[in-house]
Design a protein around this motif. Sequence first.
Motif, mmCIF file in Angstrom:
data_model
loop_
_atom_site.group_PDB
_atom_site.id
_atom_site.type_symbol
_atom_site.label_atom_id
_atom_site.label_comp_id
_atom_site.label_asym_id
_atom_site.label_seq_id
_atom_site.Cartn_x
_atom_site.Cartn_y
_atom_site.Cartn_z
ATOM 1 N N ASN A 189 70.137 24.953 94.046
ATOM 2 C CA ASN A 189 70.134 25.072 92.292
ATOM 3 C C ASN A 189 69.412 25.746 91.633
ATOM 4 O O ASN A 189 70.226 25.869 90.446
ATOM 5 C CB ASN A 189 68.939 22.930 92.950
ATOM 6 C CG ASN A 189 70.137 21.713 93.409
ATOM 7 O OD1 ASN A 189 71.171 21.992 93.788
ATOM 8 N ND2 ASN A 189 68.834 21.103 93.705
ATOM 9 N N GLU A 190 68.916 26.427 92.089
ATOM 10 C CA GLU A 190 68.965 27.756 90.781
ATOM 11 C C GLU A 190 69.467 28.806 90.618
ATOM 12 O O GLU A 190 69.790 29.353 90.231
ATOM 13 C CB GLU A 190 67.387 28.254 92.061
ATOM 14 C CG GLU A 190 65.923 27.079 91.874
ATOM 15 C CD GLU A 190 66.842 26.799 93.704
ATOM 16 O OE1 GLU A 190 67.638 26.756 94.269
ATOM 17 O OE2 GLU A 190 65.109 26.272 94.518
ATOM 18 N N VAL A 191 70.754 28.918 91.892
ATOM 19 C CA VAL A 191 71.914 29.718 90.829
ATOM 20 C C VAL A 191 72.713 29.196 89.973
ATOM 21 O O VAL A 191 73.224 27.821 90.727
ATOM 22 C CB VAL A 191 72.021 30.073 92.380
ATOM 23 C CG1 VAL A 191 73.427 31.034 91.893
ATOM 24 C CG2 VAL A 191 71.475 31.357 93.879
ATOM 25 N N ARG A 192 73.100 29.619 89.411
ATOM 26 C CA ARG A 192 74.362 29.883 88.086
ATOM 27 C C ARG A 192 74.528 30.510 87.251
ATOM 28 O O ARG A 192 73.914 31.471 87.036
ATOM 29 C CB ARG A 192 73.589 27.769 87.303
ATOM 30 C CG ARG A 192 72.235 28.038 86.959
ATOM 31 C CD ARG A 192 72.096 27.362 85.885
ATOM 32 N NE ARG A 192 71.222 27.174 84.763
ATOM 33 C CZ ARG A 192 71.050 28.061 84.008
ATOM 34 N NH1 ARG A 192 72.299 27.122 83.355
ATOM 35 N NH2 ARG A 192 70.085 27.519 82.979
ATOM 36 N N LEU A 193 75.630 30.288 86.623
ATOM 37 C CA LEU A 193 76.133 31.003 85.661
ATOM 38 C C LEU A 193 76.701 30.545 84.586
ATOM 39 O O LEU A 193 76.676 29.302 84.570
ATOM 40 C CB LEU A 193 77.555 31.419 86.380
ATOM 41 C CG LEU A 193 78.043 32.393 87.329
ATOM 42 C CD1 LEU A 193 77.845 32.605 88.750
ATOM 43 C CD2 LEU A 193 79.279 33.310 87.175
ATOM 44 N N VAL A 194 76.368 31.153 83.130
ATOM 45 C CA VAL A 194 75.722 31.179 81.969
ATOM 46 C C VAL A 194 76.807 32.101 81.058
ATOM 47 O O VAL A 194 76.903 33.102 81.252
ATOM 48 C CB VAL A 194 74.381 30.928 80.937
ATOM 49 C CG1 VAL A 194 73.494 30.025 82.434
ATOM 50 C CG2 VAL A 194 73.271 32.103 81.903
ATOM 51 N N GLU A 195 76.702 31.603 79.893
ATOM 52 C CA GLU A 195 77.259 32.548 78.913
ATOM 53 C C GLU A 195 76.513 33.259 78.556
ATOM 54 O O GLU A 195 75.269 33.472 78.837
ATOM 55 C CB GLU A 195 77.991 31.917 78.490
ATOM 56 C CG GLU A 195 79.295 30.852 78.109
ATOM 57 C CD GLU A 195 79.943 31.434 78.595
ATOM 58 O OE1 GLU A 195 80.538 32.716 77.473
ATOM 59 O OE2 GLU A 195 81.078 30.765 78.448
ATOM 60 N N LEU A 196 76.648 34.313 77.470
ATOM 61 C CA LEU A 196 76.390 35.390 77.290
ATOM 62 C C LEU A 196 75.186 35.152 75.830
ATOM 63 O O LEU A 196 73.808 35.454 76.267
ATOM 64 C CB LEU A 196 77.079 36.544 76.684
ATOM 65 C CG LEU A 196 76.181 37.992 76.024
ATOM 66 C CD1 LEU A 196 75.565 38.443 77.476
ATOM 67 C CD2 LEU A 196 77.821 39.084 75.534
ATOM 68 N N ASP A 197 75.453 34.045 75.533
ATOM 69 C CA ASP A 197 74.356 33.173 74.239
ATOM 70 C C ASP A 197 73.135 32.475 74.515
ATOM 71 O O ASP A 197 73.314 32.119 73.975
ATOM 72 C CB ASP A 197 75.618 32.330 73.727
ATOM 73 C CG ASP A 197 76.537 33.087 72.829
ATOM 74 O OD1 ASP A 197 76.571 33.971 72.667
ATOM 75 O OD2 ASP A 197 77.958 33.033 72.978
ATOM 76 N N ASP A 198 73.475 32.453 76.158
ATOM 77 C CA ASP A 198 72.469 31.973 76.770
ATOM 78 C C ASP A 198 71.341 32.607 76.860
ATOM 79 O O ASP A 198 71.495 33.798 76.698
ATOM 80 C CB ASP A 198 72.774 31.239 78.481
ATOM 81 C CG ASP A 198 71.920 30.067 78.655
ATOM 82 O OD1 ASP A 198 71.893 28.777 78.858
ATOM 83 O OD2 ASP A 198 70.434 30.783 78.995
ATOM 84 N N PRO A 199 69.561 31.602 76.490
ATOM 85 C CA PRO A 199 68.219 32.797 76.519
ATOM 86 C C PRO A 199 68.725 33.426 77.726
ATOM 87 O O PRO A 199 68.119 34.383 77.288
ATOM 88 C CB PRO A 199 67.908 30.884 76.000
ATOM 89 C CG PRO A 199 68.301 30.397 75.962
ATOM 90 C CD PRO A 199 69.620 30.187 76.566
ATOM 91 N N ARG A 200 68.560 32.975 78.599
ATOM 92 C CA ARG A 200 68.500 33.778 80.171
ATOM 93 C C ARG A 200 69.392 35.312 79.860
ATOM 94 O O ARG A 200 68.572 35.571 80.093
ATOM 95 C CB ARG A 200 68.942 33.055 80.851
ATOM 96 C CG ARG A 200 68.488 32.104 81.595
ATOM 97 C CD ARG A 200 67.400 31.788 81.988
ATOM 98 N NE ARG A 200 66.755 33.420 82.864
ATOM 99 C CZ ARG A 200 67.083 32.975 84.307
ATOM 100 N NH1 ARG A 200 67.414 31.167 84.859
ATOM 101 N NH2 ARG A 200 66.727 33.492 85.297
ATOM 102 N N ALA A 201 69.894 35.503 78.397
ATOM 103 C CA ALA A 201 70.624 36.992 78.367
ATOM 104 C C ALA A 201 69.605 37.957 78.316
ATOM 105 O O ALA A 201 69.204 38.621 78.635
ATOM 106 C CB ALA A 201 71.430 36.645 77.160
#
Length: 321
Positions: A189-201
């Motif tokens: 569940n902790e593994v996911r892909l997000v876009e470059l605009d996501d705060p995790r960037a």
Amino acid sequence: MGIMFRSDQRSHDRGCCQHPAIERTMSGSSSICGERQGIVSIDACNATDALRVLERGFPNLDTAFWQKGLVRWNSLVDARKNDLYLDGHIFQIFGKDVGVLLTFKSDRIRSDGTRYQMINLSSWYIDVAYRWRAPMMLRSVVRDERSVFTDLTPSPEVDRINVAVGFRDWSDGMLIAAAVPWAAKRSPNEVRLVELDDPRARDLGAQEREMLARHRAVGCLAAILCQPHGVAALLFRLIRRRGIVFAQLLYAESRRMVIEHLPAVMRFLLARGVLLLSIDATRAQCPSGTFFRPGRRRFCKGPIDPDRLDYACSELVAFGI
């Protein structure tokens, strides 16, 4: 990057004289068999001469092809630039231009903070009468032991030259995975892909974020793989063939990591209309449920983790080959 033994646009290979990439250093000149030879850095004064040799070596590629690709590459390494800038070398015999090699250079930072250059060799061409000198030309260009050199489009003839001057196999084929059934498989569940605009960037380094943003601006797909212990940058090139969109992995700090999290990767890609993913790899790296297709060898030389994949700012993006 192959010496030009073939010259159709689709197989823009670095055959023993075809490739877009050469580092910007003067390697001096020497006399062999009574003939004066030298490798001259491409600069503003001889850039037109370099283009002329490229057009001679790749007759199926017109000036517009080179200009478009080089402008795109300039935008990848410096977003403020929108001009035609060549980096590489011209091979001369008695002042006559008999060969050319482009070098696509871009800066990298390792996890320990040390900096190095990635140098992608591309569009290598040498006139037929002088191709026996190709190994000497290449050896003089790849002498810097601190940099990482890549050859992503070698011809079979250049494969042998690469090995002779110290290149090693980075891959010898590609792993192919289909969105179905991989996207349906479970992943942590902790593994996911997000876009470059996501705060995790913001967890990425500034240089890596900028690199992803510049590639996204020219049509690549940038993503961030989020895991419990941190994030990792991923870069894909989207290719449409026969109505099917597939993604080619261009950049990842670890291919093993991407393959381990294929379910999450494929869900991200499927949501964006991508049905297939290709990753340059070896047969041993392919897990059950994927297909391995033997093919073109990719080469690297220098201090780089063999599990890393790094085609950013390369001819694959600039020329779309």
